[in-house]
Design an enzyme around this catalytic site. Sequence first.
Site, PDB file in Angstrom:
ATOM      1  N   MET A   1       0.836  -1.197   0.000  1.00 51.67           N
ATOM      2  CA  MET A   1       0.000   0.000   0.000  1.00 51.67           C
ATOM      3  C   MET A   1       0.879   1.258   0.000  1.00 51.67           C
ATOM      4  SD  MET A   1      -3.419  -0.936   2.045  1.00 51.67           S
ATOM      5  CE  MET A   1      -2.805  -0.728   3.711  1.00 51.67           C
ATOM      6  N   GLY A   2       2.150   1.100  -0.349  1.00 56.35           N
ATOM      7  CA  GLY A   2       3.029   2.266  -0.414  1.00 56.35           C
ATOM      8  C   GLY A   2       3.483   2.720   0.958  1.00 56.35           C
TER       9      GLY A   2
ATOM     10  N   HIS B   1       8.806   1.257   3.540  1.00 53.98           N
ATOM     11  CA  HIS B   1       9.832   1.275   4.582  1.00 53.98           C
ATOM     12  C   HIS B   1      10.706   0.043   4.384  1.00 53.98           C
ATOM     13  CE1 HIS B   1       7.331  -1.784   6.417  1.00 53.98           C
ATOM     14  NE2 HIS B   1       6.310  -0.941   6.490  1.00 53.98           N
ATOM     15  N   GLU B   2      11.666  -0.131   5.265  1.00 53.96           N
ATOM     16  CA  GLU B   2      12.654  -1.201   5.091  1.00 53.96           C
ATOM     17  C   GLU B   2      11.994  -2.584   5.057  1.00 53.96           C
ATOM     18  OE1 GLU B   2      16.081  -2.703   4.082  1.00 53.96           O
ATOM     19  OE2 GLU B   2      15.746  -0.534   4.221  1.00 53.96           O
TER      20      GLU B   2
ATOM     21  N   HIS C   1       9.160  -3.357   3.523  1.00 43.91           N
ATOM     22  CA  HIS C   1       8.807  -3.569   2.110  1.00 43.91           C
ATOM     23  C   HIS C   1      10.058  -3.825   1.275  1.00 43.91           C
ATOM     24  CE1 HIS C   1       5.465  -0.669   3.369  1.00 43.91           C
ATOM     25  NE2 HIS C   1       4.782  -1.739   2.997  1.00 43.91           N
TER      26      HIS C   1
ATOM     27  N   SER D   1       6.151  -0.565  10.238  1.00 39.68           N
ATOM     28  CA  SER D   1       4.807  -0.460   9.693  1.00 39.68           C
ATOM     29  C   SER D   1       4.604   0.970   9.231  1.00 39.68           C
ATOM     30  CB  SER D   1       3.777  -0.795  10.782  1.00 39.68           C
ATOM     31  OG  SER D   1       2.498  -0.312  10.406  1.00 39.68           O
TER      32      SER D   1
ATOM     33  N   ARG E   1       2.060   2.488   9.603  1.00 38.30           N
ATOM     34  CA  ARG E   1       1.258   3.142  10.647  1.00 38.30           C
ATOM     35  C   ARG E   1       2.104   3.634  11.813  1.00 38.30           C
ATOM     36  NH1 ARG E   1      -3.001  -0.907   9.007  1.00 38.30           N
ATOM     37  NH2 ARG E   1      -4.607   0.394   8.063  1.00 38.30           N
TER      38      ARG E   1
HETATM   39  P1  AMP Z   1       1.406  -3.046   3.447  1.00 36.19           P
HETATM   40  O1  AMP Z   1       1.979  -1.986   2.571  1.00 36.19           O
HETATM   41  O2  AMP Z   1       1.399  -2.698   4.890  1.00 36.19           O
HETATM   42  O3  AMP Z   1       0.108  -3.595   2.925  1.00 36.19           O
HETATM   43  O4  AMP Z   1       2.432  -4.249   3.363  1.00 36.19           O
HETATM   44  C1  AMP Z   1       2.819  -4.795   2.120  1.00 36.19           C
HETATM   45  C2  AMP Z   1       3.605  -6.059   2.354  1.00 36.19           C
HETATM   46  O5  AMP Z   1       4.760  -5.769   3.131  1.00 36.19           O
HETATM   47  C3  AMP Z   1       2.803  -7.114   3.120  1.00 36.19           C
HETATM   48  O6  AMP Z   1       3.093  -8.396   2.582  1.00 36.19           O
HETATM   49  C4  AMP Z   1       3.349  -6.978   4.517  1.00 36.19           C
HETATM   50  O7  AMP Z   1       3.260  -8.166   5.268  1.00 36.19           O
HETATM   51  C5  AMP Z   1       4.794  -6.619   4.254  1.00 36.19           C
HETATM   52  N1  AMP Z   1       5.373  -5.932   5.404  1.00 36.19           N
HETATM   53  C6  AMP Z   1       4.879  -4.842   6.049  1.00 36.19           C
HETATM   54  N2  AMP Z   1       5.659  -4.517   7.092  1.00 36.19           N
HETATM   55  C7  AMP Z   1       6.663  -5.428   7.130  1.00 36.19           C
HETATM   56  C8  AMP Z   1       7.794  -5.645   7.981  1.00 36.19           C
HETATM   57  N3  AMP Z   1       8.034  -4.848   9.032  1.00 36.19           N
HETATM   58  N4  AMP Z   1       8.604  -6.674   7.716  1.00 36.19           N
HETATM   59  C9  AMP Z   1       8.354  -7.498   6.655  1.00 36.19           C
HETATM   60  N5  AMP Z   1       7.321  -7.347   5.824  1.00 36.19           N
HETATM   61  C10 AMP Z   1       6.481  -6.325   6.043  1.00 36.19           C
END
Ligand code: AMP
Length: 286
Positions: free
Chosen positions: A31-32, A35-36, A38, A186, A188
């Site tokens: 979802m953009g 961070h590290e 991703h 995260s 968030r």
């Molecule tokens: P999101 O952008 O939050 O929807 O996350 C996109 C992808 O990145 C999802 O598969 C998450 O599980 C993964 N992700 C988010 N935060 C982390 C993290 N701290 N470590 C590893 N993978 C992450």
Amino acid sequence: VTGIITSIAAMRREAEALRARGQRIALAPTMGALHEGHLSLFRVARRRADVLVASIFVNPTQFAENEDFGRYPRNLRRDAALAEQSGCDLLFCPSAAEMYPHMHETTVMTDNLSRILEGEHRPTHFRGVTTVVSILFNIVKPHVAIFGQKDFQQSVILRRMIRDLHFDIEMIVAPTIREADGLAMSSRNAYLDPQQRLAALSINRGLQSARGLYEAGERNPAVLENEVESVILATEGIEIDYVRASNPETLAPSKEGEPCVIVVAARVGATRLIDNILLGAEIEAS
Ligand code: AMP
């Protein structure tokens, strides 16, 4: 330079051309607000494919009415630079209007897994996730898709969806990346002020403390859950939604002696945070 594709037709054409040339496509949905966490997914995925497509789409259907869809951080320019540095070949950034055309009504849902744990607090969330990931699979046509362990229940649900719907896609789960102080990265976390951030640290402290007990031989799931809860409860400014020791494949309550994942959700002010730790098991890639 990482190519940015916004239209579904252009993404389909690109995917078809890559496949026609025998190239292996990896997809990392996000979802953009990269961070590290991703970026580590991107690096892992890049090694498993010839071309890495990252999608950036703040998916409206996985947010409930009262959640943070409107204020979710968005910064495409910054994301594009980070994605390029981390090995992304293409960024797919579709619009919600094109992803969900007028009168869109078809969804994908895991009947049971989407109702427990996170699903008890966010009843429509996982249906939004499984639906958007299915749509992305149909557009990007990846051979391999990568997700983070950070969203543990999501990874279990997507693995089940891939299996049940016979998507011909290999799934990789990459480990959780943490800040230096242990907080799981995260998008968030940006909502937390310094005091809230301190409170949030109790989540990982609790999980590490349970890990300590596990390594010392404790196998009773209730005792392990209790350990996490008591560390968080001893901290001001954080409320527990749940702490559950679960079977890592089925997410059913863990039985004594089985490998388990302790999943946690907690609220710090208006910010909801999740984290987990695997005990006695490794994440399996596939
Ligand atoms: P999101 O952008 O939050 O929807 O996350 C996109 C992808 O990145 C999802 O598969 C998450 O599980 C993964 N992700 C988010 N935060 C982390 C993290 N701290 N470590 C590893 N993978 C992450």
